[in-house]
Each structure stands twice: as C-alpha cells, then as structure tokens.
Design a protein around this motif. Structure first.
Motif, PDB file in Angstrom:
ATOM      1  N   PHE A 188      45.363 -83.711  31.231  1.00 28.54           N
ATOM      2  CA  PHE A 188      44.890 -83.350  32.704  1.00 28.54           C
ATOM      3  C   PHE A 188      43.724 -84.284  32.217  1.00 28.54           C
ATOM      4  N   ASP A 189      42.673 -83.724  33.702  1.00 28.45           N
ATOM      5  CA  ASP A 189      41.506 -83.921  33.753  1.00 28.45           C
ATOM      6  C   ASP A 189      40.904 -82.949  34.679  1.00 28.45           C
ATOM      7  N   ASP A 190      39.573 -82.635  35.035  1.00 26.92           N
ATOM      8  CA  ASP A 190      38.883 -81.690  36.118  1.00 26.92           C
ATOM      9  C   ASP A 190      39.794 -81.572  37.607  1.00 26.92           C
ATOM     10  N   HIS A 191      40.327 -82.922  38.055  1.00 26.18           N
ATOM     11  CA  HIS A 191      40.629 -83.042  39.623  1.00 26.18           C
ATOM     12  C   HIS A 191      41.755 -82.249  39.777  1.00 26.18           C
ATOM     13  N   ASP A 192      42.812 -82.256  38.601  1.00 25.08           N
ATOM     14  CA  ASP A 192      44.261 -81.363  38.039  1.00 25.08           C
ATOM     15  C   ASP A 192      43.799 -79.240  38.598  1.00 25.08           C
ATOM     16  N   VAL A 193      42.880 -79.738  38.457  1.00 20.24           N
ATOM     17  CA  VAL A 193      42.543 -77.782  38.529  1.00 20.24           C
ATOM     18  C   VAL A 193      41.750 -77.546  39.825  1.00 20.24           C
ATOM     19  N   ILE A 194      39.934 -77.893  39.426  1.00 19.39           N
ATOM     20  CA  ILE A 194      39.105 -78.501  40.516  1.00 19.39           C
ATOM     21  C   ILE A 194      38.156 -79.181  40.162  1.00 19.39           C
ATOM     22  N   ASP A 195      37.522 -79.991  41.274  1.00 20.54           N
ATOM     23  CA  ASP A 195      36.189 -80.239  40.107  1.00 20.54           C
ATOM     24  C   ASP A 195      35.160 -80.197  39.039  1.00 20.54           C
ATOM     25  N   ASP A 196      35.184 -80.440  37.885  1.00 23.50           N
ATOM     26  CA  ASP A 196      33.845 -79.654  37.100  1.00 23.50           C
ATOM     27  C   ASP A 196      34.413 -78.314  36.561  1.00 23.50           C
ATOM     28  N   TRP A 197      36.020 -78.574  36.552  1.00 22.64           N
ATOM     29  CA  TRP A 197      36.470 -77.358  35.577  1.00 22.64           C
ATOM     30  C   TRP A 197      35.528 -77.463  34.253  1.00 22.64           C
ATOM     31  N   ASN A 198      34.885 -76.068  34.275  1.00 22.27           N
ATOM     32  CA  ASN A 198      34.790 -75.976  33.461  1.00 22.27           C
ATOM     33  C   ASN A 198      33.451 -76.568  32.893  1.00 22.27           C
ATOM     34  N   ASP A 212      43.577 -86.947  36.764  1.00 19.86           N
ATOM     35  CA  ASP A 212      43.242 -86.400  37.515  1.00 19.86           C
ATOM     36  C   ASP A 212      44.714 -87.772  37.913  1.00 19.86           C
ATOM     37  N   GLN A 213      45.678 -86.814  37.826  1.00 20.67           N
ATOM     38  CA  GLN A 213      46.877 -87.669  38.712  1.00 20.67           C
ATOM     39  C   GLN A 213      47.895 -86.865  39.827  1.00 20.67           C
ATOM     40  N   VAL A 214      46.918 -85.949  39.881  1.00 19.62           N
ATOM     41  CA  VAL A 214      46.458 -85.233  41.095  1.00 19.62           C
ATOM     42  C   VAL A 214      45.834 -84.130  41.563  1.00 19.62           C
ATOM     43  N   TYR A 215      44.986 -84.343  42.674  1.00 26.54           N
ATOM     44  CA  TYR A 215      43.968 -83.283  43.148  1.00 26.54           C
ATOM     45  C   TYR A 215      43.864 -82.383  43.872  1.00 26.54           C
ATOM     46  N   ALA A 216      44.139 -81.395  43.517  1.00 24.85           N
ATOM     47  CA  ALA A 216      43.929 -80.398  43.695  1.00 24.85           C
ATOM     48  C   ALA A 216      42.601 -79.738  44.793  1.00 24.85           C
ATOM     49  N   ASP A 217      41.511 -80.476  44.852  1.00 27.99           N
ATOM     50  CA  ASP A 217      40.138 -80.202  45.502  1.00 27.99           C
ATOM     51  C   ASP A 217      40.200 -81.745  46.732  1.00 27.99           C
ATOM     52  N   GLU A 218      41.218 -82.407  46.488  1.00 30.78           N
ATOM     53  CA  GLU A 218      41.042 -83.231  47.730  1.00 30.78           C
ATOM     54  C   GLU A 218      42.192 -83.216  47.462  1.00 30.78           C
ATOM     55  N   THR A 219      42.696 -83.043  49.300  1.00 26.30           N
ATOM     56  CA  THR A 219      43.702 -83.572  50.093  1.00 26.30           C
ATOM     57  C   THR A 219      44.741 -84.332  50.812  1.00 26.30           C
ATOM     58  N   SER A 220      45.427 -85.014  50.967  1.00 26.55           N
ATOM     59  CA  SER A 220      45.200 -86.176  52.800  1.00 26.55           C
ATOM     60  C   SER A 220      45.848 -85.244  53.328  1.00 26.55           C
ATOM     61  N   ALA A 221      46.019 -86.140  55.041  1.00 30.12           N
ATOM     62  CA  ALA A 221      46.214 -85.132  55.728  1.00 30.12           C
ATOM     63  C   ALA A 221      47.714 -84.538  55.904  1.00 30.12           C
ATOM     64  N   ALA A 222      48.801 -85.472  54.775  1.00 31.77           N
ATOM     65  CA  ALA A 222      50.356 -85.109  55.392  1.00 31.77           C
ATOM     66  C   ALA A 222      49.965 -83.271  54.666  1.00 31.77           C
ATOM     67  N   THR A 223      48.935 -83.623  53.448  1.00 29.30           N
ATOM     68  CA  THR A 223      49.182 -82.091  51.892  1.00 29.30           C
ATOM     69  C   THR A 223      48.778 -81.412  53.018  1.00 29.30           C
TER      70      THR A 223
END
Length: 584
Positions: free
Chosen positions: A229-239, A168-179
């Motif tokens: 990676f973990d799930d949020h690098d792609v999506i919560d609960d990936w696979n 979870d270095q990045v969160y593809a499914d939880e984005t900030s206001a700026a993003t």
C-alpha cells in the motif's frame, strides 16, 4: 447458487519448487472453491467471511515445473471461470524450471531454476481505475489496461513473470462518479467523510471498480502480482507526522476509515503476498478462517495494528531464482514522534537489514520495493530534509510550527523527511552492494511521484563517474565503496495525472539553480552533508507508464513503456530500452 464475484487473481508462484501457486477469489456466498489445471494440478478451499463478503485463497499444488498450464475455477461442479462468452485467452499459471545442482558448463541462473530468457519484473504505482468525479477521462489510456489488451491480443508477446504494484492500488479519498453514486445510495454525502470511503463495504466498491475491467481481470488472473500500500489506499499523506495523526484521530469518521482500510488491504492485497507456509503460520488468517464470520477477529487485528503498528509486519520478501525482492512498508511502520521520528520502527528496520544482507551469495540482483522513492530530485530532497530539521526544533518553536504547515502543504514525507532513516537505509544499500558476494545490481523500485526517472548515487569514497569501486576480499567494512551498480528506479503513474506546474517543479529540482537553493536550505536547516550524492541517469518522463526489468544471470536491462492513444486504440510505446550492466 454461489457465483464468482471478483477474481481470480494469481498471486504467489513458488520459484523454489516450481509446483505451487495461490489464487485469490471472492465468491457471492459461502462455498468451496476449486482451481483445476490442465496438467492435473489442483487446489480447493472453503471461503471465509468478512463483513458479508466471502473470499478464498486457494493453494494449487502439483504444478509441472517449467510449464504454462491453463486453469479454471469451479464452485461445486460448476465452472465459473473463465466466463462462457469470453473473448480473452485462457488464464494460465506459468512455473519456473525446477532448480538443478550446478554442474560443468552450467551458470548460476540455470542452476537456480531461472527461466532461460530471464526474469521479467514489471512495476508501477498510482492507478485510478476511473478518473475522480465525472465526465471525460483527462489522463489518457490506462497503462495496465493497455498492457493487458496487448498481451491478450498477442499470445507470443513476452509477459512479465511478476507484476509489482507499488502503492495506490485504490484511492479511498478520490472516488469516481460511479462510486459516488453507490456511496450516495447508502448515506448522505454532505456528512463527513463526504464522497470519500467510510467503511469496509465501501472499500469493496473500489476493488470492484479496479479489478473488474475484463482485460485487467484477465491479466491479474494470469500474471502473478506482489502488492504494497501507499497513502491513497487509506488517505492522502497517511502518517505524515505526529501532529497530522493527532488531528485526523480527532475526527469522528477516522477510526472506521483506518480500521476498514487495514481490513480491506489484508483481505485483497496482503494475503496474496504470502507463501503457503507463511499463510499456514499466520494466526490472524487461522482465526478468520476458523470462524463462521471472521469480521470481528479481523476488526480487532486492524484496530490493534493501528494503535500499535509494530505488532504487524506488512513488509515481505520474495525470491525469483537468483533475484531477491524485499518489499518494504513505508507507511504503517513509521514512528511519528518528533524525537524518535523514523520511516521504520526498530523491529521493522532490523527485519529489513536481515532480509537484505542474509546470504548475499544466493542472489545476483537485489530489488527493494519502496512505494516512496529513496532518491528524489536534489532540491526536493534538500527541502524535505530542511523541513524535518525545522519540525524537530533546530531553529525554535516558531520555525517548528511553520515547518509542520509546510510539511503538510507540500507533502514532504518521503525518505528524506526522515533523515536518520534515510542515512541508515543508504548505509544498508552500501553494505548490500559491497564485498566479494555483492550482487550485480541493487535497485530501489518506487512510484508515488507521478513521473518516472532513474538516478544513480555516488558514495564519497567511490571513483568519480560510476559510484562503484572494485571489491576486496575483506568484505564490506565501514566506508568501503559499492561493487554493485546501485540505482533508484521510479515509475509512476499507471493511470493518473500530474499538473504541468508540478512537472515544471520536478524538472527544476534537478537544475543547477535548484541544487543551489537546496544547498541554501540545508545550511539554514543545519542538516549536515548527505552520505551520498546522485545524478539523474534518465528522465523525467511524464505519462501513464510501466517499467520492466529483465534479469538474466548477472545481466540486467530496463524498459519503460507509456500508454498512448492512437487511431487503432491505445498502444504501448517504448520510450527507453537500456542495459544496466556491462556486457561480459
């Protein structure tokens, strides 16, 4: 004129030769990038192109073993790093002492080239670079930013030798206001996937946000890092399950999301995990570099990997003197069919076994990086094992359908949710910790669950109270008790939150009542007995935090620090300092 868009990130430092490192950068246009060190070491590389972005991974050679040397990044004859107006210290590369043959009076640590004051490994997971949505950040100071600020302000402070970022270095499914504002400038956020990441270009927004903070950028330029990676690098609960995968693949936006997620991970995280020799042997890296535009070659690789995860190994092994790190992919390597459900596909499981058990006399400490904890609070473990049994049909189709709903709602997809894999992994750890060449410690390093804790397993044939027994010259035969101290060390988040009701749930999971409920679920699910039992040896601790292992010879010590807000700004507060091995 080309400029430096992102980076530099110091990634791989060779602990065998002490003379080689890799530095990752993103440039604003095609160019040749040079890293030039104060001790005369250097490296150059042309950029490669992916989706309109231009990257380079520079192999720096000729470093002086056992030294710390400042470096700069040049494009052409122009210095682009460090910035002219920086207030931060120079970026440096620190190399370990060169290995020397063991002689009279020399210990294993010295002969293996370990630093005189030990190997310091800091780790954690789950970092929002900025809190999702907008408004005030509700989760307090960022532990990574606070660490960077502390180290930059105090040149004499002890720095980690390596930073392990466990998912979870990045969160593809939880984005900030700026993003979200950047996303809205490209497309209609009312259309799926809404304010989540849709493609490769949008993934670059996440890495911009995560790595552009000045202090973090400096920290990553001067402390080597290993990532998974973990799930949020792609999506919560990936696979999570085969049913989850069928449902997500039926959505029109998923294919682009997963392909882009794997592409961006390969570029930003995976390449830097590899040694120069591994890079030279990587056919995908060669194909991408050989093409004027490597986008299609990388897209094809990512799509094939999604279709057949066994084609690609994201796991890897690193060595730091007498410390072996095995970083395990617990997301993409899964087998999801209920009749063959496994955390790791057979080839990955075989690789892990060899990576752990090969030449045990060559290391004093074994670290296994798994983004997902191996040992959870007992109630949570029993609930996941019960759920897996229901989903496998042990109580019929109706319970199986119910189990799948509970699995998704409760995020029940850790090691315990793959019972056969849990048992095999547990046996592998027992083997690694047994016999005459067993290391002093075997530690599973994990994150994911937004709190920190320490657990210590007990095998049925081990003496009460310590989980270990004396080794024998016959080696680690079936059923032999571990000699090493085996620990689950969990540290999360670096910068995130956990609701109070979930905190209460984790605490309850360790309680006597929680254990009794867990035993009831085990009976209902007909799961059988676990191959180990375990107790909490520390925690739970809640907050933005990092753990650091200091390993010297066969000694090991653990520190947990939390980022706290104060009148003088954010500070790191030590909440735990503990020796993990007996003084001798």
């Amino acid at each position: 004129m080309a400029g430096l868009r992102l980076g530099p990130l110091l990634r791989y430092v060779d602990w065998e030769s002490g003379s080689t490192a890799t530095v990752w950068v993103e440039a604003s246009r095609p160019c040749t990038v040079e890293v030039r060190c104060a001790d005369g070491a250097s490296g150059t590389s042309p950029t490669f192109s992916v989706a309109g972005h231009h990257y380079a991974l520079i192999v720096v050679e000729g470093l002086t073993p056992g030294s710390t040397t400042a470096y700069e990044v040049l494009i052409g004859s122009r210095r682009v790093w460090p910035p002219e107006d920086t207030r931060l210290p120079p970026s440096t590369i620190t190399t370990p002492p060169v290995a020397t043959p063991a002689g009279p009076g020399k210990g294993a640590a010295e002969s293996a080239g370990a630093a005189p004051d030990g190997v310091r490994i800091s780790f954690g997971s789950c970092r929002w670079a900025a809190a999702p949505g907008g408004g005030h950040d509700p989760v307090g100071p960022d532990a990574l930013v606070t660490l960077a600020t502390h180290l930059a302000a105090d040149p004499a402070a002890e720095r980690p030798d390596v930073l392990l970022l466990l998912g979870d270095q990045v969160y593809a499914d939880e984005t900030s206001a700026a993003t979200r504002r950047r996303l809205a400038a490209r497309r209609d956020l009312k259309e799926p996937p809404g304010a989540e990441i849709a493609d490769y270009e949008e993934y670059t927004y996440l890495y911009d946000e995560s790595w552009r903070d000045p202090e973090v950028r400096w920290l990553l330029s001067t402390v080597p890092s290993c990532m998974i990676f973990d799930d949020h690098d792609v999506i919560d609960d990936w696979n999570t399950s085969a049913a989850w995968q069928r449902d997500i693949r039926a959505t029109p936006w998923w294919h682009e999301r997963i392909v882009s997620g794997l592409m961006s991970y390969w570029v930003h995280q995976h390449l830097g995990n590899l040694s120069p020799a591994e890079l030279a042997a990587d056919p995908v890296y060669a194909a991408v570099r050989a093409s004027p535009d490597g986008t299609e070659a990388l897209r094809r690789f990512a799509a094939e990997t999604d279709a057949d995860p066994a084609r690609t190994r994201w796991s890897y092994r690193r060595v730091f003197g007498r410390v072996r790190l095995v970083m395990v992919d617990t997301r993409a390597a899964r087998v999801l069919a209920e009749d063959r459900r496994a955390m790791l596909d057979p080839e990955e499981a075989d690789w892990l076994r060899e990576a752990v058990l090969d030449d045990p006399a060559s290391y004093d400490h074994l670290l296994i990086g798994s983004s997902l904890p191996w040992l959870l609070p007992p109630l949570v473990h029993d609930a996941e094992r019960w759920n897996a049994s229901l989903c496998a049909g042990v109580r019929g189709d109706r319970w199986a359908r119910f189990g799948e709903k509970v699995r998704r709602a409760g995020d029940l997809e850790h090691w315990a949710a793959f019972p056969e894999s849990f048992d095999r992994f547990t046996e592998l750890l027992r083997e690694a910790a047994s016999g005459p060449d067993a290391p002093a410690t075997v530690c599973v390093l994990s994150g994911d669950v937004h709190h920190a804790y320490i657990t210590e397993p007990r095998w049925p044939d081990a003496p009460p109270g310590n989980g270990r027994a004396s080794g024998t010259a016959s080696g680690p035969g079936p059923g032999s008790a571990p000699v090493s101290r085996v620990l689950q060390l969990t540290c999360s988040p670096v910068h995130n939150s956990v609701p109070r009701w979930i905190q209460a749930g984790f605490r309850f999971g360790w309680s006597r009542t929680g254990r009794r409920i867990g035993r009831f679920l085990a009976r209902h699910g007909r799961t059988g007995a676990s191959p180990v039992t375990w107790d909490r040896a520390g925690g739970p601790w809640f907050g933005n935090q990092l753990m650091t292992l200091t390993l010297l010879g066969r000694k090991s010590a653990l520190t947990l620090v939390q980022a706290t807000a104060g009148k003088q700004g954010a500070q790191l507060e030590a909440v735990l300092e503990r020796s993990l091995t007996p003084e001798s």
